[in-house]
Design a protein around this motif. Structure first.
Motif, PDB file in Angstrom:
ATOM      1  N   CYS A   1       0.728  -1.269   0.141  1.00 34.24           N
ATOM      2  CA  CYS A   1      -0.088   0.046   0.045  1.00 34.24           C
ATOM      3  C   CYS A   1       0.845   1.383  -0.074  1.00 34.24           C
ATOM      4  N   PRO A   2       1.888   1.345   0.785  1.00 33.35           N
ATOM      5  CA  PRO A   2       2.626   2.704   0.719  1.00 33.35           C
ATOM      6  C   PRO A   2       3.197   3.178  -0.656  1.00 33.35           C
ATOM      7  N   GLY A   3       3.482   2.015  -1.438  1.00 36.10           N
ATOM      8  CA  GLY A   3       3.890   2.406  -2.773  1.00 36.10           C
ATOM      9  C   GLY A   3       3.013   2.890  -3.890  1.00 36.10           C
ATOM     10  N   GLN A   4       1.657   2.807  -3.476  1.00 35.86           N
ATOM     11  CA  GLN A   4       0.723   3.050  -4.404  1.00 35.86           C
ATOM     12  C   GLN A   4       0.518   4.569  -4.749  1.00 35.86           C
ATOM     13  N   LYS A   5      -0.118   5.126  -5.693  1.00 32.63           N
ATOM     14  CA  LYS A   5      -0.360   6.623  -5.859  1.00 32.63           C
ATOM     15  C   LYS A   5      -1.611   6.821  -4.839  1.00 32.63           C
ATOM     16  N   ALA A   6      -1.790   8.209  -4.645  1.00 32.63           N
ATOM     17  CA  ALA A   6      -2.814   8.591  -3.584  1.00 32.63           C
ATOM     18  C   ALA A   6      -4.064   8.318  -4.268  1.00 32.63           C
ATOM     19  N   ASN A   7      -4.379   8.265  -5.570  1.00 35.26           N
ATOM     20  CA  ASN A   7      -5.719   8.283  -6.127  1.00 35.26           C
ATOM     21  C   ASN A   7      -5.763   6.693  -6.473  1.00 35.26           C
ATOM     22  N   SER A   8      -4.944   5.743  -6.097  1.00 36.24           N
ATOM     23  CA  SER A   8      -5.339   4.440  -6.469  1.00 36.24           C
ATOM     24  C   SER A   8      -6.423   3.813  -5.776  1.00 36.24           C
ATOM     25  N   TRP A   9      -6.563   2.562  -6.077  1.00 34.44           N
ATOM     26  CA  TRP A   9      -7.579   1.785  -5.445  1.00 34.44           C
ATOM     27  C   TRP A   9      -7.594   1.579  -4.002  1.00 34.44           C
ATOM     28  N   VAL A  10      -6.220   1.585  -3.484  1.00 34.35           N
ATOM     29  CA  VAL A  10      -6.086   1.228  -1.937  1.00 34.35           C
ATOM     30  C   VAL A  10      -6.526   2.640  -1.118  1.00 34.35           C
ATOM     31  N   SER A  11      -6.577   3.777  -1.980  1.00 35.52           N
ATOM     32  CA  SER A  11      -6.826   4.951  -1.182  1.00 35.52           C
ATOM     33  C   SER A  11      -8.117   5.058  -0.456  1.00 35.52           C
TER      34      SER A  11
ATOM     35  N   VAL B   1       1.848   3.395  11.276  1.00 34.85           N
ATOM     36  CA  VAL B   1       1.886   2.036  10.717  1.00 34.85           C
ATOM     37  C   VAL B   1       1.515   0.981  11.453  1.00 34.85           C
ATOM     38  N   VAL B   2       1.727   1.053  12.728  1.00 34.44           N
ATOM     39  CA  VAL B   2       1.311   0.115  13.811  1.00 34.44           C
ATOM     40  C   VAL B   2      -0.111  -0.230  13.750  1.00 34.44           C
ATOM     41  N   VAL B   3      -0.986   0.558  13.371  1.00 32.81           N
ATOM     42  CA  VAL B   3      -2.439   0.648  13.254  1.00 32.81           C
ATOM     43  C   VAL B   3      -2.755  -0.566  12.098  1.00 32.81           C
ATOM     44  N   TYR B   4      -1.973  -0.459  10.949  1.00 26.01           N
ATOM     45  CA  TYR B   4      -2.232  -1.573  10.104  1.00 26.01           C
ATOM     46  C   TYR B   4      -1.669  -2.870  10.269  1.00 26.01           C
ATOM     47  N   ILE B   5      -0.515  -2.864  11.134  1.00 23.21           N
ATOM     48  CA  ILE B   5      -0.130  -4.312  11.642  1.00 23.21           C
ATOM     49  C   ILE B   5      -1.150  -4.933  12.457  1.00 23.21           C
ATOM     50  N   LEU B   6      -1.991  -3.925  13.282  1.00 22.43           N
ATOM     51  CA  LEU B   6      -2.858  -4.644  14.274  1.00 22.43           C
ATOM     52  C   LEU B   6      -3.933  -4.880  13.260  1.00 22.43           C
TER      53      LEU B   6
END
Length: 487
Positions: free
Chosen positions: A160-170, A179-184
């Motif tokens: 996710c960190p490598g994707q563009k701001a307007n990509s599907w993961v946004s 980042v710890v939030v996403y690990i949890l």
């Protein structure tokens, strides 16, 4: 074997996250410290949410009159109480965040509450799988859940960190969130996966509540809450105490917790084996108690246990230059804690063996007193020494805590439920292993050559194994596989 190997496999796969997270450029040392603090608090909440009912389930399910009601009674009790506990924690989660030093990231507390609640829901269904000897499903759920966790951890941290701001993961990923939030979040998705695959076990729950049985289980398990709480305080609470009592800025304290937490992972072999042993040993010990002369079996199990963990101790400390590659270079400054923590976990494993006396004799309050004594030692040493010695104080506190619990349990247990442990021989086995560690440390301090270091380690560990085989030749000859080679 099934439960042990599946637990080892699941936890080993989970440990693969350690090099990934400690080498990742997206996770700082202080972030890893925050993660360590959260994972220090979650097990303590798990104890409160399950309040010893897993052990009580094994203890009372052996009685025929409880067969038709114990599963539903246990499961309903934990489900309803977990809902109540979760609502209470959700209400006070800002205060909880302040206590553990993470008030600035409320999402961490909220996700942790959900993780603990789902863990509690699944506790009795998992216990039922173990009790009914369904290890394949148990193994599938454990290993499958860990794989889900690893995938989503990689997805959130590596993709996710490598994707563009307007990509599907946004739509669900915000790089501004810690980042710890996403690990949890990956851990929460693992729990949801496990919960869904346990659907058939949940469908087996009937709204039939045996009040008489429930009262018996509560009376049996209440002291186990103290045992469990004390155990978790001794095992994980030192991260929180390090965060509270270490001088310096919050970022510095988080980073010190991160270093200690990463180096703790290097006791992987012993902690994995102890966890696997604990999973299989508890139902095994209770079943053995129904046979003739179970004490002899317990003594024999203890002997093999000590031999195995002594070898594992040497496998780690003699080859620490290789094991250190599991964690990133910025964490290796704390490697001095590893031998201390390995010995401490050896003591803990022996204590788990010894604790059968108060579980079989229904004197679980004795276990609570022993664990509370260990907790008092943990608090005293950490409170006194953390401001001066940092995470080294945490390591020594763990060592003396588990060592004292082991001694207390042995002395009291031999009076209440005597087991013929060959304790002098077992102490000698561990002492020789420690002596070999110091010999290796002395020899390798003369040169920094990695090849010499590893070669010396191989010679010493081979000598130790040959020594054990010679001393315990008759014992090993009784084993089907090894015995063929020793005759």
């Amino acid at each position: 074997m099934w439960y042990g190997l599946s637990s080892i496999a699941a936890r080993f796969i989970n440990y693969l996250l350690t090099p990934y997270l400690t080498y990742s450029s997206h996770i700082g040392v202080s972030d890893y410290g925050k993660l360590g603090i959260i994972y220090a608090a979650i097990p303590i909440l798990n104890i409160l949410f399950t309040y010893g009912f897993e052990t009580a389930y094994f203890r009372f399910s052996a009685k025929p009159e409880n067969k038709n009601s114990i599963y539903s009674t246990s499961a309903l009790s934990i489900i309803f109480s977990s809902i109540i506990f979760s609502c209470l924690l959700w209400t006070v989660h800002p205060s909880l965040g302040k206590v553990i030093g993470l008030a600035d990231i409320p999402y961490l507390i909220q996700i942790s509450i959900l993780i603990v609640a789902i863990d509690a829901f699944c506790a009795i269904p998992f216990a039922r799988l173990r009790q009914e000897n369904r290890p394949r499903k148990y193994a599938f759920l454990k290993i499958g859940g860990i794989l889900v966790n690893i995938f989503f951890t990689w997805f959130f941290i590596g993709y996710c960190p490598g994707q563009k701001a307007n990509s599907w993961v946004s739509g669900f990923y915000n790089p501004a969130i810690n980042v710890v939030v996403y690990i949890l979040m990956a851990n929460l998705l693992q729990n949801i996966f496990t919960f869904l695959l346990l659907a058939s076990e949940f469908k087996s729950i009937r709204f039939k509540f045996n009040t008489r049985l429930w009262k018996q289980m509560v009376l049996y398990s209440l002291p186990l809450i103290l045992v469990g709480m004390g155990g978790m305080v001794n095992e994980t609470f030192d991260r929180l105490m390090l965060r509270w009592w270490l001088p310096g800025s919050p970022d510095f304290r988080d980073s010190q917790v991160g270093i200690y937490n990463a180096c703790y992972k290097l006791s992987i072999l012993i902690t994995l084996f102890i966890q696997a042993f604990k999973m299989g040993a508890e139902p095994f010990f209770f079943k053995q108690a129904e046979g003739a002369n179970p004490q002899r079996t317990y003594a024999r199990v203890m002997k093999f246990f000590v031999i195995i963990i002594s070898v594992m101790f040497l496998v780690v400390v003699l080859f620490l230059p290789l094991w250190q590659l599991i964690i990133g270079p910025k964490y290796r400054v704390g490697l001095g804690v590893v031998p201390i923590l390995l010995l401490a976990n050896m003591f803990l494993g022996i204590y788990y063996n010894l604790s059968i006396w108060f579980k079989l004799s229904n004197k679980t309050m004795a276990g609570a007193y022993i664990t509370l004594a260990g907790s008092a030692i943990t608090f005293l040493i950490n409170f006194t020494l953390i401001p001066h010695f940092g995470y080294m104080a945490c390591a020594w506190a763990t060592f003396f805590c588990y060592g004292s619990m082991m001694v207390f349990s042995f002395v009291l247990g031999q009076k209440a439920y005597r087991v013929p442990y060959a304790w002098k021989k077992l102490v000698a086995f561990m002492a020789i292993a420690v002596m070999l560690f110091f010999i290796h440390k002395g020899l390798t301090s003369l040169t920094g050559n990695l090849v010499f270091n590893v070669a010396t380690g191989l010679v010493l560990i081979s000598a130790y194994c040959l020594f054990i085989l010679k001393v315990e030749k008759q014992e090993f000859q009784k084993l089907p596989v090894i015995g063929k080679f020793l005759k």
